[in-house]
Write an enzyme that holds these catalytic residues in place. Structure first.
Site, PDB file in Angstrom:
ATOM      1  N   GLU A   1     -11.327  -0.760  -3.464  1.00  0.00           N
ATOM      2  CA  GLU A   1     -10.716  -0.286  -2.227  1.00  0.00           C
ATOM      3  C   GLU A   1      -9.533   0.560  -2.667  1.00  0.00           C
ATOM      4  O   GLU A   1      -9.271   0.714  -3.852  1.00  0.00           O
ATOM      5  CB  GLU A   1     -10.298  -1.449  -1.322  1.00  0.00           C
ATOM      6  CG  GLU A   1      -9.378  -2.445  -1.973  1.00  0.00           C
ATOM      7  CD  GLU A   1      -9.042  -3.639  -1.086  1.00  0.00           C
ATOM      8  OE1 GLU A   1      -9.722  -3.881  -0.074  1.00  0.00           O
ATOM      9  OE2 GLU A   1      -8.085  -4.349  -1.430  1.00  0.00           O
TER      10      GLU A   1
ATOM     11  N   ASP B   1       0.810  -1.224   0.000  1.00  0.00           N
ATOM     12  CA  ASP B   1       0.000   0.000   0.000  1.00  0.00           C
ATOM     13  C   ASP B   1       0.847   1.280   0.000  1.00  0.00           C
ATOM     14  O   ASP B   1       0.593   2.203   0.797  1.00  0.00           O
ATOM     15  CB  ASP B   1      -0.928   0.010   1.234  1.00  0.00           C
ATOM     16  CG  ASP B   1      -1.676  -1.297   1.411  1.00  0.00           C
ATOM     17  OD1 ASP B   1      -2.156  -1.839   0.406  1.00  0.00           O
ATOM     18  OD2 ASP B   1      -1.777  -1.779   2.553  1.00  0.00           O
TER      19      ASP B   1
HETATM   20  O1  FUB Z   1      -2.803  -3.940   3.282  1.00  0.00           O
HETATM   21  C1  FUB Z   1      -4.078  -4.275   3.790  1.00  0.00           C
HETATM   22  C2  FUB Z   1      -5.148  -4.085   2.761  1.00  0.00           C
HETATM   23  O2  FUB Z   1      -4.888  -4.864   1.593  1.00  0.00           O
HETATM   24  C3  FUB Z   1      -5.242  -2.673   2.222  1.00  0.00           C
HETATM   25  O3  FUB Z   1      -5.833  -1.785   3.073  1.00  0.00           O
HETATM   26  C4  FUB Z   1      -5.978  -2.951   0.947  1.00  0.00           C
HETATM   27  O4  FUB Z   1      -6.002  -1.859   0.076  1.00  0.00           O
HETATM   28  C5  FUB Z   1      -5.210  -4.125   0.423  1.00  0.00           C
HETATM   29  O5  FUB Z   1      -4.001  -3.700  -0.169  1.00  0.00           O
END
Ligand code: FUB
Length: 332
Positions: free
Chosen positions: A212, A36
């Site tokens: 997301e 991320d």
């Molecule tokens: O790294 C944890 C979660 O996985 C993130 O918040 C999402 O975007 C995905 O990358």
């Protein structure tokens, strides 16, 4: 410093590459698993990368802290360590997921998702997992950051993956993934410690896949809303305003191995850079499975402002310094 450089060189060799040949995954001088990546260029002219941090061979995204790395050539990175941990929070003990950062009012802000409880994948009705978004503040881009509120910005809706965009007029907008609240935006109050007004549902032109990890940036007078569509392929919308209406433009990076992706886009020294993460096998880990590493590629635009398709490469941005030095004309 000598040891740090030596371990970075050894790690590069283990990956089977030298910096001149390959720069993906980014060389943080160790086998740290980061995901991320959120890139920002602050007043000192350096690139700062705010990341989440996977535990070794992690199973279910139980994550405990956030790291910051800095560089001025995108090849040599300094790891500033864990700048905030869920241990520093009174309201969450897990899920230190995708962070973002902003500079406003002379302070650096880290926005981050965190939560508690458990996700029961067999009996979802028994799940107790909850996540919200916090804000931490520091006088330095490398922290340490301190919880600025002592709680999440809100408890309902369930929310994670915040992205902050500060527009030229100083207004800060918060985008996020929220249950039943994807494609909403909310303005931050001037002190960045609360939200101002209501959540606003954005007009996405009728196309709203599951998503997301949103990201918003401005290039010229156009705003871009980018995201992992269905949590996988990176796609984008364009608009004349940071709150839409948005027009869908398509995918600019395909999905890989049916795995999640999460990214940021930032201009640095005349080059547009896409930071994202890849699931790769570690040369030194105790487990065989793929784990997440931060990576980078150049991003190019067409004449009309649309984004060209990006391929994942091993080279990444290894020639960044030469490009900047020889002022290679951008293809955008
Ligand atoms: O790294 C944890 C979660 O996985 C993130 O918040 C999402 O975007 C995905 O990358």
């Amino acid at each position: 410093m000598h040891n740090k450089k030596l371990s970075a060189a050894l790690f590069s060799l283990l990956l089977g590459a030298t910096a001149a040949q390959a720069q993906n995954p980014l060389d943080f001088g160790s086998d740290i698993k980061t995901a991320d990546p959120s890139g920002h260029v602050w007043q000192d002219g350096k690139m700062y990368l705010y990341t989440s941090h996977d535990e070794e061979c992690q199973e279910d995204f139980w994550m405990k802290n956030w790291h910051v790395f800095s560089s001025d050539d995108l090849v040599n990175w300094e790891d500033h360590g864990a700048v905030l941990s869920v241990d520093d929070l009174s309201w969450a003990d897990n899920y230190a997921w995708a962070p973002d950062a902003a500079y406003k009012n002379g302070k650096y802000y880290l926005v981050f998702p965190a939560g508690n409880g458990h996700k029961d994948r067999v009996n979802p009705e028994k799940s107790t997992k909850w996540m919200g978004i916090g804000v931490a503040v520091s006088d330095s881009p490398t922290g340490p950051f301190k919880d600025a509120i002592g709680g999440p910005l809100w408890r309902e809706p369930y929310a994670n993956d915040p992205a902050l965009f500060v527009d030229d007029d100083g207004k800060a907008y918060l985008y996020f993934h929220g249950t039943g609240f994807d494609y909403y935006v909310v303005e931050m109050a001037d002190d960045m410690r609360s939200i101002k007004g209501d959540f606003q549902k954005m007009d996405m032109g009728g196309y709203e896949p599951k998503m997301e990890g949103p990201w918003v940036f401005k290039r010229g007078d156009k705003y871009y809303f980018t995201m992992p569509e269905n949590n996988r392929a990176l796609s984008y919308y364009m608009s004349d305003s940071p709150v839409g209406p948005w027009e869908y433009q398509g995918v600019f990076m395909d999905e890989e191995n049916q795995s999640n992706n999460h990214h940021s886009i930032v201009e640095y020294k005349g080059q547009w850079i896409l930071f994202y993460h890849r699931w790769l096998k570690s040369p030194v880990s105790s487990c065989e499975k793929r784990q997440r590493y931060s990576t980078a590629e150049y991003l190019h635009f067409n004449e009309d402002g649309t984004i060209r398709k990006v391929e994942r490469t091993e080279q990444g941005v290894a020639d960044f310094a030469e490009r900047v030095k020889s002022n290679i004309a951008r293809k955008d």
